[in-house]
Design an enzyme around this catalytic site. Structure first.
Site, short mmCIF file in Angstrom:
data_model
loop_
_atom_site.label_atom_id
_atom_site.label_comp_id
_atom_site.label_asym_id
_atom_site.label_seq_id
_atom_site.Cartn_x
_atom_site.Cartn_y
_atom_site.Cartn_z
N ASP A 87 38.82 39.24 41.31
CA ASP A 87 39.87 38.29 41.71
C ASP A 87 39.28 36.95 42.14
O ASP A 87 38.16 36.89 42.64
CB ASP A 87 40.67 38.91 42.87
CG ASP A 87 42.00 38.19 43.08
OD1 ASP A 87 42.45 37.48 42.15
OD2 ASP A 87 42.58 38.33 44.17
N ASN A 95 39.61 33.92 40.05
CA ASN A 95 39.34 32.98 38.95
C ASN A 95 40.14 31.69 39.09
O ASN A 95 39.62 30.59 38.89
CB ASN A 95 39.71 33.61 37.60
CG ASN A 95 38.84 34.78 37.25
OD1 ASN A 95 37.84 35.04 37.92
ND2 ASN A 95 39.21 35.52 36.21
N ARG A 106 41.52 30.31 41.79
CA ARG A 106 41.10 29.48 42.92
C ARG A 106 39.74 28.82 42.64
O ARG A 106 39.48 27.70 43.06
CB ARG A 106 41.05 30.33 44.20
CG ARG A 106 42.43 30.49 44.83
CD ARG A 106 42.45 31.62 45.82
NE ARG A 106 42.42 32.90 45.15
CZ ARG A 106 42.11 34.04 45.74
NH1 ARG A 106 41.77 34.05 47.01
NH2 ARG A 106 42.14 35.17 45.06
N TRP A 107 38.89 29.53 41.91
CA TRP A 107 37.58 28.93 41.53
C TRP A 107 37.82 27.66 40.72
O TRP A 107 37.20 26.63 40.97
CB TRP A 107 36.79 29.95 40.71
CG TRP A 107 35.41 29.48 40.32
CD1 TRP A 107 34.25 29.69 41.01
CD2 TRP A 107 35.07 28.73 39.15
NE1 TRP A 107 33.20 29.11 40.35
CE2 TRP A 107 33.67 28.51 39.20
CE3 TRP A 107 35.78 28.22 38.07
CZ2 TRP A 107 32.98 27.81 38.21
CZ3 TRP A 107 35.11 27.50 37.09
CH2 TRP A 107 33.72 27.31 37.16
N HIS A 139 39.15 31.67 34.31
CA HIS A 139 39.10 32.94 33.57
C HIS A 139 37.91 32.96 32.63
O HIS A 139 37.22 33.98 32.49
CB HIS A 139 40.40 33.17 32.79
CG HIS A 139 41.60 33.33 33.68
ND1 HIS A 139 41.61 34.18 34.77
CD2 HIS A 139 42.84 32.77 33.65
CE1 HIS A 139 42.79 34.12 35.37
NE2 HIS A 139 43.56 33.27 34.71
N SER A 172 49.44 45.70 35.55
CA SER A 172 50.80 45.83 35.00
C SER A 172 51.72 44.77 35.60
O SER A 172 52.79 44.48 35.06
CB SER A 172 51.35 47.25 35.24
OG SER A 172 51.12 47.67 36.56
N GLU A 173 51.29 44.16 36.71
CA GLU A 173 52.09 43.11 37.35
C GLU A 173 51.73 41.71 36.82
O GLU A 173 52.46 40.75 37.04
CB GLU A 173 51.90 43.13 38.87
CG GLU A 173 52.58 44.30 39.57
CD GLU A 173 51.94 45.65 39.30
OE1 GLU A 173 50.71 45.71 39.15
OE2 GLU A 173 52.68 46.65 39.17
N TRP A 217 51.90 40.48 34.01
CA TRP A 217 52.85 39.93 33.02
C TRP A 217 53.78 38.92 33.66
O TRP A 217 54.42 38.12 32.98
CB TRP A 217 53.70 41.05 32.40
CG TRP A 217 52.93 42.06 31.62
CD1 TRP A 217 52.67 43.35 32.01
CD2 TRP A 217 52.32 41.91 30.32
NE1 TRP A 217 51.92 43.98 31.05
CE2 TRP A 217 51.71 43.13 30.00
CE3 TRP A 217 52.24 40.85 29.42
CZ2 TRP A 217 51.02 43.33 28.81
CZ3 TRP A 217 51.55 41.05 28.22
CH2 TRP A 217 50.95 42.28 27.93
N LEU A 277 25.72 53.15 30.37
CA LEU A 277 26.78 52.83 31.32
C LEU A 277 28.17 53.13 30.73
O LEU A 277 28.47 52.76 29.60
CB LEU A 277 26.69 51.34 31.67
CG LEU A 277 27.78 50.81 32.61
CD1 LEU A 277 27.56 51.31 34.04
CD2 LEU A 277 27.82 49.28 32.60
N GLU A 320 34.52 54.11 49.20
CA GLU A 320 34.13 53.10 50.19
C GLU A 320 34.65 51.74 49.73
O GLU A 320 34.41 51.34 48.58
CB GLU A 320 32.61 53.05 50.35
CG GLU A 320 32.01 54.31 50.92
CD GLU A 320 32.50 54.62 52.33
OE1 GLU A 320 32.72 53.66 53.11
OE2 GLU A 320 32.68 55.81 52.64
C1 IPE Z 1 44.65 42.00 40.72
O1 IPE Z 1 44.57 40.64 41.00
C2 IPE Z 1 44.60 42.25 39.26
C3 IPE Z 1 43.38 41.89 38.56
C4 IPE Z 1 42.29 41.39 39.08
C5 IPE Z 1 43.39 42.16 37.15
P1 IPE Z 1 45.87 39.77 41.29
O2 IPE Z 1 45.40 38.40 41.59
O3 IPE Z 1 46.85 39.92 40.19
O4 IPE Z 1 46.44 40.48 42.59
P2 IPE Z 1 47.58 40.01 43.61
O5 IPE Z 1 48.81 39.71 42.81
O6 IPE Z 1 47.08 38.77 44.30
O7 IPE Z 1 47.75 41.14 44.56
C1 IPE Z 2 41.83 37.39 38.64
O1 IPE Z 2 41.85 36.07 39.09
C2 IPE Z 2 42.04 37.49 37.15
C3 IPE Z 2 43.29 38.15 36.76
C4 IPE Z 2 44.18 38.62 37.56
C5 IPE Z 2 43.51 38.29 35.34
P1 IPE Z 2 43.21 35.34 39.48
O2 IPE Z 2 43.75 34.67 38.27
O3 IPE Z 2 44.13 36.30 40.14
O4 IPE Z 2 42.67 34.28 40.50
P2 IPE Z 2 43.42 33.76 41.80
O5 IPE Z 2 43.72 34.94 42.67
O6 IPE Z 2 44.66 33.06 41.35
O7 IPE Z 2 42.42 32.84 42.44
MG MG Z 3 44.42 36.78 42.10
#
Ligand code: IPE
Ligand code: IPE
Ligand code: MG
Length: 255
Positions: free
Chosen positions: A25, A27, A29-30, A42, A71-72, A74, A136, A212
């Site tokens: 998680d 990408n 914000r980076w 991404h 799944s969310e 989308w 792996l 953990e």
């Molecule tokens: C969780 O990250 C899903 C993936 C990294 C694929 P999200 O960024 O979608 O999670 P929420 O919505 O902030 O909980």
């Molecule tokens: C995780 O990074 C990648 C996917 C969920 C596909 P985000 O896109 O959720 O990045 P933030 O949380 O918006 O920074």
């Molecule tokens: Mg995210």
């Protein structure tokens, strides 16, 4: 093996995780932090995937499970969803030969129905190509949700009851666990979530029962081997008790 004996076995396990599961998680914000559009984050995140797969091979981790699309997800703007799908296809195409050459076994979990034919075929051919590889075990969760996983397993068990193959009294955690994704792998020992959020976001709900948990503020595109080593060190310092007392665990270790 019963749930309990599997847990007992884990209690004596070594200091190194056999199976790591990661929510990649941060990408977006980076990218935003650099004044770039989200897709740039991404794309940079793909480089981290490559680095972490390499690092897991180097540190003799047996299985790595990566949450790549939930799944969310989308619910995101269609342009971002489209970009993510394109990135999945181009990355798989680009990486599969070197993964294969390095003995990595690639598998996917999640509901494939909504994906394009192109992506589905690529997922299947990647699995077929790498299925006998000894290295792996890399699982990529795509359109995966922990609740979906449990619902699917329940449906399969209900069908077995309906057909008379099993009866209601056969249903227990072990039976249900066998129908879930990742049943053939050791349970995840270490869960890592980058990006600062401290939640599971519908990832492996059942499978993380005794995993953990490790949360880091590092954004996924910044995650590298050193970050993984920090997580491994944190894991090695922990005492996994699985319901027992600390003294019991020490005694088993010393035996
Ligand atoms: C969780 O990250 C899903 C993936 C990294 C694929 P999200 O960024 O979608 O999670 P929420 O919505 O902030 O909980
Ligand atoms: C995780 O990074 C990648 C996917 C969920 C596909 P985000 O896109 O959720 O990045 P933030 O949380 O918006 O920074
Ligand atoms: Mg995210």
């Amino acid at each position: 093996m019963s749930q309990l004996s599997r847990i007992d076995q884990n209690a004596t396990a070594q200091d190194r995780p056999r199976h790591i599961a990661i929510i990649m998680d941060g990408n977006g914000r980076w990218a935003r932090g650099r004044g770039l559009p989200r897709p740039a984050g991404h794309r940079e995140g793909v480089k981290s995937v490559r680095r972490v797969v390499e690092a897991c091979r180097k540190h003799q981790v047996e299985a790595l499970t990566l949450f790549a699309f939930s799944s969310e997800n989308w619910k995101r703007p269609p342009t971002e969803v489209g970009l993510l799908m394109d990135l999945l296809i181009s990355t798989l195409r680009k990486e599969i030969d070197s993964l294969h050459k390095n003995g990595v076994q690639v598998r996917f979990i999640g509901d494939r129905a909504p994906f394009s034919d192109k992506l589905r075929k690529l997922m299947e051919s990647s699995e077929v190509l790498t299925r006998d590889n000894p290295g792996l075990q890399l699982t990529i969760a795509l359109n995966y949700g922990g609740q979906w996983d449990i619902a699917e397993a329940t449906r399969k068990i209900a069908a077995q009851v309906q057909s008379g193959d099993i009866t209601l009294s056969d249903i227990n955690p072990e039976l249900l666990g066998k129908q879930l994704c990742l049943a053939e792998l050791p349970e995840p020992d270490l869960f890592i979530r980058t990006g600062g959020e401290q939640r599971i976001s519908n990832f492996l709900l059942w499978q993380l029962a005794y995993t953990e948990l490790y949360f880091t503020d590092t954004l996924w595109p910044d995650f590298d081997e050193l970050c993984l080593v920090d997580a491994l060190k944190s894991f090695a310092r922990r005492q996994r008790r699985f319901g027992q007392t600390g003294e019991q665990v020490e005694r088993i270790k010393g035996a």
